[in-house]
Scaffold this motif. Structure first.
Motif, mmCIF file in Angstrom:
data_model
loop_
_atom_site.group_PDB
_atom_site.id
_atom_site.type_symbol
_atom_site.label_atom_id
_atom_site.label_comp_id
_atom_site.label_asym_id
_atom_site.label_seq_id
_atom_site.Cartn_x
_atom_site.Cartn_y
_atom_site.Cartn_z
ATOM 1 N N LEU A 72 0.825 -1.212 0.000
ATOM 2 C CA LEU A 72 0.000 0.000 0.000
ATOM 3 C C LEU A 72 0.861 1.265 0.000
ATOM 4 C CD1 LEU A 72 -2.790 -1.089 2.515
ATOM 5 C CD2 LEU A 72 -2.978 -0.855 0.027
ATOM 6 N N PHE A 73 1.966 1.250 0.727
ATOM 7 C CA PHE A 73 2.841 2.438 0.779
ATOM 8 C C PHE A 73 3.470 2.714 -0.579
ATOM 9 C CE2 PHE A 73 6.997 4.401 1.471
ATOM 10 C CZ PHE A 73 6.645 5.508 2.213
ATOM 11 N N LEU A 74 3.997 1.660 -1.215
ATOM 12 C CA LEU A 74 4.616 1.849 -2.530
ATOM 13 C C LEU A 74 3.580 2.233 -3.575
ATOM 14 C CD1 LEU A 74 7.150 -1.130 -2.536
ATOM 15 C CD2 LEU A 74 7.613 1.298 -2.108
ATOM 16 N N TRP A 75 2.399 1.650 -3.474
ATOM 17 C CA TRP A 75 1.341 1.973 -4.434
ATOM 18 C C TRP A 75 0.908 3.427 -4.298
ATOM 19 C CZ3 TRP A 75 -3.987 -1.011 -4.642
ATOM 20 C CH2 TRP A 75 -4.694 -0.587 -5.767
ATOM 21 N N SER A 76 0.757 3.904 -3.070
ATOM 22 C CA SER A 76 0.344 5.291 -2.856
ATOM 23 C C SER A 76 1.382 6.276 -3.380
ATOM 24 C CB SER A 76 0.104 5.531 -1.363
ATOM 25 O OG SER A 76 -0.930 4.704 -0.874
ATOM 26 N N ASN A 77 2.658 5.968 -3.233
ATOM 27 C CA ASN A 77 3.707 6.874 -3.715
ATOM 28 C C ASN A 77 3.912 6.746 -5.224
ATOM 29 O OD1 ASN A 77 5.293 8.283 -1.299
ATOM 30 N ND2 ASN A 77 4.664 6.238 -0.633
ATOM 31 N N ALA A 78 3.624 5.564 -5.785
ATOM 32 C CA ALA A 78 3.817 5.393 -7.231
ATOM 33 C C ALA A 78 2.740 6.090 -8.031
ATOM 34 C CB ALA A 78 3.833 3.900 -7.576
ATOM 35 N N THR A 79 1.592 6.380 -7.430
ATOM 36 C CA THR A 79 0.515 7.053 -8.172
ATOM 37 C C THR A 79 0.899 8.474 -8.570
ATOM 38 O OG1 THR A 79 -0.450 7.705 -6.041
ATOM 39 C CG2 THR A 79 -1.294 5.686 -7.065
ATOM 40 N N VAL A 80 1.877 9.054 -7.870
ATOM 41 C CA VAL A 80 2.314 10.408 -8.237
ATOM 42 C C VAL A 80 3.006 10.408 -9.600
ATOM 43 C CG1 VAL A 80 3.738 12.371 -7.508
ATOM 44 C CG2 VAL A 80 2.543 10.981 -5.801
ATOM 45 N N PHE A 81 3.727 9.334 -9.913
ATOM 46 C CA PHE A 81 4.500 9.272 -11.154
ATOM 47 C C PHE A 81 3.703 8.680 -12.315
ATOM 48 C CE2 PHE A 81 7.350 8.831 -7.530
ATOM 49 C CZ PHE A 81 8.218 9.897 -7.743
ATOM 50 N N ILE A 82 2.691 7.871 -12.033
ATOM 51 C CA ILE A 82 1.943 7.237 -13.126
ATOM 52 C C ILE A 82 0.584 7.893 -13.330
ATOM 53 C CG2 ILE A 82 3.113 5.021 -12.792
ATOM 54 C CD1 ILE A 82 0.739 4.030 -11.245
ATOM 55 N N ASN A 83 0.329 8.987 -12.618
ATOM 56 C CA ASN A 83 -0.903 9.759 -12.767
ATOM 57 C C ASN A 83 -2.168 8.897 -12.596
ATOM 58 O OD1 ASN A 83 0.509 12.161 -13.282
ATOM 59 N ND2 ASN A 83 0.707 11.618 -15.460
ATOM 60 N N LYS A 84 -2.187 8.145 -11.546
ATOM 61 C CA LYS A 84 -3.357 7.354 -11.206
ATOM 62 C C LYS A 84 -3.776 7.658 -9.783
ATOM 63 C CE LYS A 84 -2.852 3.463 -14.387
ATOM 64 N NZ LYS A 84 -2.804 1.973 -14.501
ATOM 65 N N SER A 85 -5.029 7.362 -9.500
ATOM 66 C CA SER A 85 -5.557 7.655 -8.165
ATOM 67 C C SER A 85 -4.951 6.693 -7.150
ATOM 68 C CB SER A 85 -7.077 7.526 -8.161
ATOM 69 O OG SER A 85 -7.462 6.216 -8.538
ATOM 70 N N PRO A 86 -4.704 7.169 -5.943
ATOM 71 C CA PRO A 86 -4.145 6.296 -4.903
ATOM 72 C C PRO A 86 -5.153 5.230 -4.485
ATOM 73 C CG PRO A 86 -4.777 8.408 -3.970
ATOM 74 C CD PRO A 86 -4.945 8.536 -5.458
ATOM 75 N N PRO A 87 -4.707 4.175 -3.842
ATOM 76 C CA PRO A 87 -5.633 3.108 -3.421
ATOM 77 C C PRO A 87 -6.649 3.623 -2.419
ATOM 78 C CG PRO A 87 -3.489 2.820 -2.393
ATOM 79 C CD PRO A 87 -3.324 3.909 -3.417
ATOM 80 N N ASN A 88 -7.830 3.140 -2.546
ATOM 81 C CA ASN A 88 -8.921 3.541 -1.651
ATOM 82 C C ASN A 88 -8.898 2.639 -0.422
ATOM 83 O OD1 ASN A 88 -11.187 4.630 -0.510
ATOM 84 N ND2 ASN A 88 -12.626 3.604 -1.895
ATOM 85 N N VAL A 89 -8.273 3.106 0.623
ATOM 86 C CA VAL A 89 -8.183 2.343 1.876
ATOM 87 C C VAL A 89 -9.341 2.781 2.769
ATOM 88 C CG1 VAL A 89 -6.774 1.757 3.870
ATOM 89 C CG2 VAL A 89 -5.689 2.223 1.650
ATOM 90 N N PRO A 90 -10.269 1.917 3.052
ATOM 91 C CA PRO A 90 -11.428 2.328 3.865
ATOM 92 C C PRO A 90 -11.024 2.593 5.309
ATOM 93 C CG PRO A 90 -11.472 -0.038 3.500
ATOM 94 C CD PRO A 90 -10.341 0.498 2.664
ATOM 95 N N GLU A 91 -11.744 3.509 5.908
ATOM 96 C CA GLU A 91 -11.521 3.823 7.321
ATOM 97 C C GLU A 91 -12.395 2.893 8.171
ATOM 98 O OE1 GLU A 91 -11.785 7.637 10.417
ATOM 99 O OE2 GLU A 91 -12.370 7.830 8.303
ATOM 100 N N VAL A 92 -11.732 2.074 8.934
ATOM 101 C CA VAL A 92 -12.425 1.071 9.745
ATOM 102 C C VAL A 92 -12.438 1.530 11.197
ATOM 103 C CG1 VAL A 92 -12.477 -1.344 10.475
ATOM 104 C CG2 VAL A 92 -11.687 -0.748 8.168
ATOM 105 N N GLN A 93 -13.633 1.612 11.763
ATOM 106 C CA GLN A 93 -13.790 1.982 13.165
ATOM 107 C C GLN A 93 -14.877 1.123 13.791
ATOM 108 O OE1 GLN A 93 -14.628 6.174 13.441
ATOM 109 N NE2 GLN A 93 -12.520 6.792 13.016
#
Length: 242
Positions: A104-125
């Motif tokens: 998830l960390f690498l995917w979120s940072n790679a979206t800056v270079f490939i112009n894609k939306s970051p992963p949708n991580v749901p907020e669990v409470q």
């Protein structure tokens, strides 16, 4: 001379059934109700209702086959990992979290270079209502168990005392034969097999249980007459009248 014999045979023969033309309609006799003096779940209780009648009952009775298969499959995988492969729980949880967080960390940072939306991580409470409902359910079950133990300790019900002693003895013997994880896996398999088998063969099981219950009652009467009735007991205390 054969007239008397013919008259006797005619008198002995039953009268013919009334036909619909005579204005009389016959009703089919109702089948006799099956008499049974013992039911494991009570006269009006079904297996689904006895299991709570909700999502849990659907899973245990395999009405939701995907969820039931997922539960049994997941329990089997965990049992194989911890019992067969001898994996450790803390090690497994740590490695799974390491892999998941790294991806998830690498995917979120790679979206800056490939112009894609970051992963949708749901907020669990955990909601307050869910926590309160769980706490209330646990409180009710614990109070019920404590009340049963107190009733047994005060000597009010001999049958409950014997039943609890036998259950605890069986639990102790099972604990010596297998570890906690294996015991939990066996419980999962039992919960996903026994209810559905009982649902299919409920009449046969209840008939056998009725015979066993009758025989146990006979043996208990003999034991009570020869042994239990001779045990001295403290006289019951008189209730204070207001």
């Amino acid at each position: 001379m054969a007239a008397p014999a013919e008259e006797a045979s005619a008198a002995a023969s039953p009268p013919p059934p009334a036909s619909p033309r005579d204005g009389v309609t016959e009703e089919a006799p109702a089948p006799p109700a099956r008499l049974r003096g013992f039911w494991l779940l009570g006269e009006d209780k079904s297996v689904h209702r006895a299991l709570g009648g909700g999502k849990t009952a659907d899973v245990l009775l395999w009405k939701d086959k995907k969820t039931s298969a997922a539960v049994v499959g997941g329990a089997t995988i965990l049992w194989v990992l911890f019992e067969v492969v001898e994996y450790h729980l803390l090690t497994l949880v740590s490695q799974v979290l390491i892999v998941a967080l790294t991806i998830l960390f690498l995917w979120s940072n790679a979206t800056v270079f490939i112009n894609k939306s970051p992963p949708n991580v749901p907020e669990v409470q955990i909601s307050e209502d869910l926590a309160v409902n769980i706490a209330l359910r646990l409180r009710a079950d614990i109070n019920k168990a404590l009340g049963l133990l107190r009733e047994i300790a005060l000597g009010h019900d001999l049958m409950k005392f014997l039943g609890v002693i036998v259950a605890l003895w069986i639990l102790g013997e099972v604990g010596e034969l297998c570890e906690l994880l294996r015991l939990m896996y066996i419980v999962v398999l039992i919960l996903h097999t026994v209810p559905i088998l009982y649902h299919k063969y409920q009449d046969q099981v209840d008939d056998f249980a009725a015979k066993a219950h009758t025989e146990l009652c006979k043996q208990y009467k003999v034991l009570d007459a020869k042994v239990l009735s001779k045990i001295p007991r403290a006289p019951p205390k008189d209730k204070k009248q207001n």
